[in-house]
Scaffold this motif. Structure first.
Motif, PDB file in Angstrom:
ATOM      1  N   TYR A   6      80.544  20.583 -27.650  1.00 34.36           N
ATOM      2  CA  TYR A   6      79.109  20.445 -27.487  1.00 34.36           C
ATOM      3  C   TYR A   6      78.506  21.558 -26.575  1.00 34.36           C
ATOM      4  N   HIS A   7      79.138  21.880 -25.620  1.00 34.40           N
ATOM      5  CA  HIS A   7      78.703  23.244 -24.897  1.00 34.40           C
ATOM      6  C   HIS A   7      78.480  24.388 -25.748  1.00 34.40           C
ATOM      7  N   GLN A   8      79.591  24.718 -26.641  1.00 32.25           N
ATOM      8  CA  GLN A   8      79.604  25.884 -27.257  1.00 32.25           C
ATOM      9  C   GLN A   8      78.652  25.823 -28.423  1.00 32.25           C
ATOM     10  N   VAL A   9      78.419  24.656 -29.121  1.00 33.63           N
ATOM     11  CA  VAL A   9      77.222  24.529 -30.139  1.00 33.63           C
ATOM     12  C   VAL A   9      75.739  24.458 -29.521  1.00 33.63           C
ATOM     13  N   SER A  10      75.739  24.218 -28.296  1.00 35.91           N
ATOM     14  CA  SER A  10      74.521  24.192 -27.520  1.00 35.91           C
ATOM     15  C   SER A  10      73.983  25.483 -27.538  1.00 35.91           C
TER      16      SER A  10
ATOM     17  N   ASP B  68      57.062  17.452 -27.911  1.00 37.32           N
ATOM     18  CA  ASP B  68      58.092  16.432 -28.307  1.00 37.32           C
ATOM     19  C   ASP B  68      58.620  16.574 -29.672  1.00 37.32           C
ATOM     20  N   GLN B  69      58.030  16.682 -30.640  1.00 37.14           N
ATOM     21  CA  GLN B  69      58.635  17.012 -32.062  1.00 37.14           C
ATOM     22  C   GLN B  69      59.631  18.113 -31.960  1.00 37.14           C
ATOM     23  N   VAL B  70      59.397  19.105 -31.338  1.00 36.51           N
ATOM     24  CA  VAL B  70      60.533  20.094 -31.359  1.00 36.51           C
ATOM     25  C   VAL B  70      61.671  19.913 -30.625  1.00 36.51           C
ATOM     26  N   ARG B  71      61.523  18.946 -29.381  1.00 38.15           N
ATOM     27  CA  ARG B  71      62.684  18.534 -28.655  1.00 38.15           C
ATOM     28  C   ARG B  71      63.340  17.610 -29.450  1.00 38.15           C
ATOM     29  N   ALA B  72      62.677  16.651 -30.009  1.00 38.71           N
ATOM     30  CA  ALA B  72      63.434  15.926 -30.903  1.00 38.71           C
ATOM     31  C   ALA B  72      64.382  16.320 -32.148  1.00 38.71           C
ATOM     32  N   GLU B  73      63.805  17.469 -32.549  1.00 36.19           N
ATOM     33  CA  GLU B  73      64.443  18.020 -33.613  1.00 36.19           C
ATOM     34  C   GLU B  73      65.534  19.011 -33.304  1.00 36.19           C
ATOM     35  N   ARG B  74      65.408  19.481 -32.104  1.00 36.74           N
ATOM     36  CA  ARG B  74      66.323  20.037 -31.487  1.00 36.74           C
ATOM     37  C   ARG B  74      67.661  19.284 -31.109  1.00 36.74           C
ATOM     38  N   GLU B  75      67.593  18.155 -30.587  1.00 35.57           N
ATOM     39  CA  GLU B  75      68.593  17.064 -30.470  1.00 35.57           C
ATOM     40  C   GLU B  75      69.054  16.805 -31.683  1.00 35.57           C
ATOM     41  N   GLU B  76      68.367  16.528 -32.809  1.00 39.82           N
ATOM     42  CA  GLU B  76      68.812  16.067 -34.036  1.00 39.82           C
ATOM     43  C   GLU B  76      69.590  17.202 -34.695  1.00 39.82           C
ATOM     44  N   MET B  77      69.399  18.423 -34.377  1.00 42.78           N
ATOM     45  CA  MET B  77      70.198  19.288 -35.109  1.00 42.78           C
ATOM     46  C   MET B  77      71.408  19.877 -34.079  1.00 42.78           C
TER      47      MET B  77
ATOM     48  N   ARG C 237      73.308  17.405 -32.943  1.00 45.05           N
ATOM     49  CA  ARG C 237      74.193  16.604 -33.495  1.00 45.05           C
ATOM     50  C   ARG C 237      74.546  16.939 -34.842  1.00 45.05           C
ATOM     51  N   GLU C 238      73.910  17.482 -35.646  1.00 44.76           N
ATOM     52  CA  GLU C 238      74.327  17.985 -37.067  1.00 44.76           C
ATOM     53  C   GLU C 238      75.188  18.885 -36.740  1.00 44.76           C
ATOM     54  N   HIS C 239      74.746  20.110 -36.072  1.00 42.86           N
ATOM     55  CA  HIS C 239      75.685  21.172 -36.038  1.00 42.86           C
ATOM     56  C   HIS C 239      77.038  20.844 -35.514  1.00 42.86           C
ATOM     57  N   ILE C 240      77.147  19.854 -34.519  1.00 43.17           N
ATOM     58  CA  ILE C 240      78.291  19.602 -33.763  1.00 43.17           C
ATOM     59  C   ILE C 240      79.299  18.751 -34.863  1.00 43.17           C
ATOM     60  N   ALA C 241      78.730  17.743 -35.700  1.00 44.94           N
ATOM     61  CA  ALA C 241      79.382  17.083 -36.880  1.00 44.94           C
ATOM     62  C   ALA C 241      79.887  18.223 -37.831  1.00 44.94           C
ATOM     63  N   GLU C 242      78.694  19.192 -38.207  1.00 47.89           N
ATOM     64  CA  GLU C 242      79.359  20.089 -39.107  1.00 47.89           C
ATOM     65  C   GLU C 242      80.366  21.110 -38.753  1.00 47.89           C
ATOM     66  N   THR C 243      80.306  21.466 -37.565  1.00 47.78           N
ATOM     67  CA  THR C 243      81.507  22.459 -36.859  1.00 47.78           C
ATOM     68  C   THR C 243      82.648  21.700 -36.727  1.00 47.78           C
TER      69      THR C 243
ATOM     70  N   HIS D 293      74.104  27.653 -29.727  1.00 44.74           N
ATOM     71  CA  HIS D 293      73.885  28.468 -31.346  1.00 44.74           C
ATOM     72  C   HIS D 293      72.574  28.779 -31.484  1.00 44.74           C
ATOM     73  N   PRO D 294      72.273  29.847 -32.005  1.00 47.24           N
ATOM     74  CA  PRO D 294      71.110  30.531 -31.955  1.00 47.24           C
ATOM     75  C   PRO D 294      69.825  29.595 -32.539  1.00 47.24           C
ATOM     76  N   ASP D 295      70.566  28.890 -33.573  1.00 42.89           N
ATOM     77  CA  ASP D 295      69.554  27.793 -34.365  1.00 42.89           C
ATOM     78  C   ASP D 295      68.847  27.075 -33.158  1.00 42.89           C
ATOM     79  N   ILE D 296      69.780  26.613 -32.501  1.00 44.83           N
ATOM     80  CA  ILE D 296      69.256  25.609 -31.409  1.00 44.83           C
ATOM     81  C   ILE D 296      68.340  26.242 -30.395  1.00 44.83           C
ATOM     82  N   ALA D 297      68.783  27.676 -29.966  1.00 44.76           N
ATOM     83  CA  ALA D 297      68.161  28.366 -29.258  1.00 44.76           C
ATOM     84  C   ALA D 297      66.641  28.631 -29.677  1.00 44.76           C
ATOM     85  N   VAL D 298      66.453  28.734 -31.044  1.00 42.77           N
ATOM     86  CA  VAL D 298      65.349  29.066 -31.338  1.00 42.77           C
ATOM     87  C   VAL D 298      64.411  27.833 -31.094  1.00 42.77           C
ATOM     88  N   LEU D 299      64.904  26.762 -31.370  1.00 41.29           N
ATOM     89  CA  LEU D 299      64.048  25.460 -31.059  1.00 41.29           C
ATOM     90  C   LEU D 299      63.828  25.256 -29.818  1.00 41.29           C
ATOM     91  N   LYS D 300      64.660  25.836 -28.758  1.00 37.47           N
ATOM     92  CA  LYS D 300      64.319  25.704 -27.301  1.00 37.47           C
ATOM     93  C   LYS D 300      63.117  26.695 -27.007  1.00 37.47           C
TER      94      LYS D 300
END
Length: 448
Positions: free
Chosen positions: A258-262, A337-346, A348-354, A264-271
């Protein structure tokens, strides 16, 4: 006459020696020229995976594009922090249009020639909020550059491994075809010695032809893989690939995933997008306080009349903030709020995929170990035993050929699993940039 006869005798005596000297000289010259050509011939360079990644980073225009985007936002941030340009006003007031003084600038005492200047004063807090929006966009461009860099590394590594294993596949099939050709010779010898049927010859030749067809397919896949790798690193003619890196170790682990995937540049872009939305919301709040515009004007009239000075101020009347300015603030907060929710969803998806990638990669390593330790040696022993029985007259050629086909299929399956494992390793290895990663910098053209 005697002199001519003497010269003829001498020429006849030394002509063979001269001819040998000339021939030896020609051979020596030919060997020297051939050796020089061999030495001068460019040797095939070796392209390691790390060198391929470096070349891809240096050739990338996508990284340059993100540098340009960051610089553009930085330039706009500087502009947004400044006061608006002052306005210069030139005018003529009360100009008569009929009568004896029509269109005269000096005869009517009410006519004045005016020059003025006005300045809109934007509060520092508002200018800072506007500039902060572009600063956050510049940060987003830099983070997007990291995401682009990870994509470049992943795609380059996948292309490199594709070429590497397609070459392995082609070499495997070529070796198997050479061994199958020996069986053709054995079948022909057995037929000539009346110890084997002629049908064995055609059966062995059919096996060689089948392998040749697979070689054609492997060569086509290799050519396609080289084309893909060239897209990232440039021309790879006269370049051979270095040995593959160790694909049995990965920087990711399930325990700290979880910490490692957090990171991820994809998630950093949403932040970063969320930070931009929050900055825009703050700027929208500042827009609720209107800017005042001050002006001063000097009016010159005809002689005998005094000149005039005018001073004024103008203020927008925000009489409907509930349905205008407040709506803009609410929209920006909703975007955050939209971006924050998308980031949380992404996340979870990245963790499951990884996790799926890690599980498949670990399973493939176990399978590869089993292939290396048991399946391939057993297939090789089966082939050797079937060939020995056939050569000893105790077995049939079809059995030996089936055993060889099974061995080829086993080796190809092992290569396929290894290729899949390498692709998973490359995806995991370059999923996240290390903290000490060197990010290429590009020089963006400056305006002068």
């Amino acid at each position: 006459m005697s002199n001519l006869f003497t010269r003829a005798i001498v020429l006849k005596r030394y002509l063979p020696k001269l001819w040998r000297i000339y021939w030896l000289g020609f051979v020596a010259l030919f060997i020297a020229s051939f050796a020089t050509a061999v030495i001068a011939q460019p040797q095939a360079e070796s392209l390691s995976l790390q060198n391929a990644l470096h070349l891809a980073e240096q050739r990338s225009q996508a990284l340059l594009a993100q540098d340009a985007a960051a610089q553009a936002s930085q330039e706009l941030a500087i502009e947004a922090g400044q006061l608006p340009d002052p306005m210069l006003e030139l005018s003529v007031n009360n100009l008569p249009v009929n009568g004896p003084m029509a269109y005269s600038l000096t005869e009517d005492f009410m006519t004045s020639r005016n020059i003025g200047i006005s300045q809109t004063y934007t509060r520092e807090a508002k200018r800072h909020a506007r500039a902060n929006v572009f600063e956050r966009k510049a940060d987003k461009a830099q983070i997007t550059k990291k995401l682009t860099l990870t994509e470049i590394r992943q795609n380059t590594a996948l292309a490199w491994f594709d070429v590497y294993y397609q070459q392995q596949m082609l070499e495997l099939l070529t070796r198997q075809q050479q061994e199958a050709s020996l069986q053709v010779q054995s079948a022909e010898a057995a037929y000539r010695g009346s110890t084997g049927p002629q049908s064995d010859i055609f059966l062995a030749r059919s096996t060689v032809a089948e392998i040749q067809d697979r070689i054609y397919q492997a060569q086509a896949r290799l050519d396609n893989a080289k084309t893909t790798l060239s897209r990232w690193v440039g021309d790879i003619n006269n370049i051979s690939l270095h040995a593959a890196p160790d694909i049995t170790q990965s920087p990711l682990d399930t325990q700290h995933l979880y910490h490692q995937v957090s990171e991820h540049p994809d998630i950093a872009v949403l932040k970063a997008e969320e930070a931009v939305a929050m900055a825009e919301a703050k700027a929208a709040r500042q827009e609720k306080q209107a800017d005042w515009t001050w002006s001063v004007m000097y009016g010159e009239r005809s002689s005998g009349f005094s000149d005039m000075v005018s001073i004024g101020v103008s203020v927008p009347l925000q009489w409907n903030q509930e349905n205008r300015q407040d709506r803009v603030v609410a929209a920006k907060l909703a975007q955050a709020d939209q971006v924050r929710a998308e980031r949380e969803e992404m996340t979870r998806e990245h963790i499951a995929e990884t996790e799926r990638w890690l599980d498949t990669w670990k399973s493939n390593l176990v399978r590869l170990s089993d292939y290396e330790a048991a399946l391939i040696p057993l297939a090789k022993q089966h082939t050797d035993a079937a060939l020995a029985e056939y050569r000893g007259g105790k077995g049939e050629l079809v059995t030996a050929l089936d055993a060889r086909k099974m061995e080829i299929a086993t080796r190809i399956e092992k290569l396929r699993i290894e290729m899949e494992t390498a692709a998973l390793w490359a995806t995991l290895e370059y999923l996240i940039l290390p903290e000490n990663a060197q990010i290429p910098t590009s020089r963006v053209m400056e305006f002068k």
